[in-house]
Write an enzyme that holds these catalytic residues in place. Sequence first.
Site, PDB file in Angstrom:
ATOM      1  N   GLY A  46       0.681  -1.276   0.020  1.00  0.00           N
ATOM      2  CA  GLY A  46      -0.279  -0.117   0.027  1.00  0.00           C
ATOM      3  C   GLY A  46       0.731   1.179   0.083  1.00  0.00           C
ATOM      4  O   GLY A  46       0.344   2.479  -0.514  1.00  0.00           O
ATOM      5  N   CYS A  77      -6.256  -8.452  -4.384  1.00  0.00           N
ATOM      6  CA  CYS A  77      -5.519  -7.035  -3.673  1.00  0.00           C
ATOM      7  C   CYS A  77      -5.969  -5.851  -4.550  1.00  0.00           C
ATOM      8  O   CYS A  77      -5.605  -5.605  -5.659  1.00  0.00           O
ATOM      9  CB  CYS A  77      -3.950  -7.443  -3.935  1.00  0.00           C
ATOM     10  N   THR A  79      -4.559  -2.841  -4.030  1.00  0.00           N
ATOM     11  CA  THR A  79      -3.643  -1.847  -4.313  1.00  0.00           C
ATOM     12  C   THR A  79      -2.907  -2.656  -5.798  1.00  0.00           C
ATOM     13  O   THR A  79      -2.579  -1.706  -6.775  1.00  0.00           O
ATOM     14  CB  THR A  79      -2.616  -2.160  -3.224  1.00  0.00           C
ATOM     15  N   CYS A 200      -9.695  -2.853   1.027  1.00  0.00           N
ATOM     16  CA  CYS A 200      -8.325  -3.713   1.154  1.00  0.00           C
ATOM     17  C   CYS A 200      -8.660  -5.098   1.703  1.00  0.00           C
ATOM     18  O   CYS A 200      -9.477  -5.096   2.607  1.00  0.00           O
ATOM     19  CB  CYS A 200      -7.404  -2.935   1.973  1.00  0.00           C
ATOM     20  N   THR A 201      -8.264  -6.144   0.911  1.00  0.00           N
ATOM     21  CA  THR A 201      -8.576  -7.515   1.259  1.00  0.00           C
ATOM     22  C   THR A 201      -8.207  -7.879   2.667  1.00  0.00           C
ATOM     23  O   THR A 201      -8.703  -8.587   3.471  1.00  0.00           O
ATOM     24  CB  THR A 201      -8.188  -8.476   0.123  1.00  0.00           C
TER      25      THR A 201
END
Length: 290
Positions: A46, A77, A79, A200-201
Amino acid sequence: MTDAAQQPIGVFDSGVGGLSVLQALRTELPHERFVYLADSGNAPYGERGDAFVAARTHAIGDYLCTQHHIKALVVACNTATAAAIHEARARHPQLPLVGVEPALKPAVAATRTGRIGVIGTRGTLSSHKFARLLASLHGQAEFIVQPCNGLAHAIERSTAVPPAAVQDATEIRALCARYTGAMGRFGSNPGDIDTLVLGCTHYVFAQEVLRDLLGPGVTLIATGEPVARQTRRLLQAAGTLAAESGLPPLPQERITLLTTGALEPLQNAAQRWLQLPPHCCATVDVPHPR
Ligand code: DGL
């Protein structure tokens, strides 16, 4: 059923966060085989910058294609999806590819107060992809967007101890309290934020803490289930869905978990969140491209 139908689905994340997506995938597709790769040796993504995240995404996509002959890739993801999904599609034009992005549209459908919180990494929330997504929903709700630096890393670190030794989530709780506190009032009254998108996972594994902090009136929205349904649709379209006749194999026979970091944290996470035994996990080296 074609030969390709026997091949595994590749799933990857910067670390253990994508296990929340794998959980939804195994429920939606119980007859499929999965190879999950946690790039924990390089997590968190991130705060790394797009060029680094894109290089990791391509190295891992190439590795899963050449070494595991995957029939589809789920980039679990946000990101990495924001930084590299377009390039990844161009690199593997034949491969069904699914990315994840913050579930803003489902949040618009869910909100009653019209105020929606979105939490994610700095990489995701400052991306052009996210800006376009926000712009596409302009006027449909008010979005309060909060990057949560350090939260994915804290969740990653919480896997350092075996599930039985996990004592409390003090660090995770403090970060969640700090970031949600900065967003304004949560609740179900007019003017409150009543819906929180987990962009965000990793944050799915902080759900209990968030529920406890924000109260029962706030709806938390994750992306695992829609991603799993989209994966099914793409496999169906490609004619590579595994046959559904008979009982599905045991989870430990069809799920392989790999990490570029230390083995034990992945084993702890697998046991704690997916009830999978340690022998499903192994370490792997996926060098960074020069
Ligand atoms: N789990 C990831 C996401 O969904 C990345 C977290 C990180 O590595 O910073 O964005």
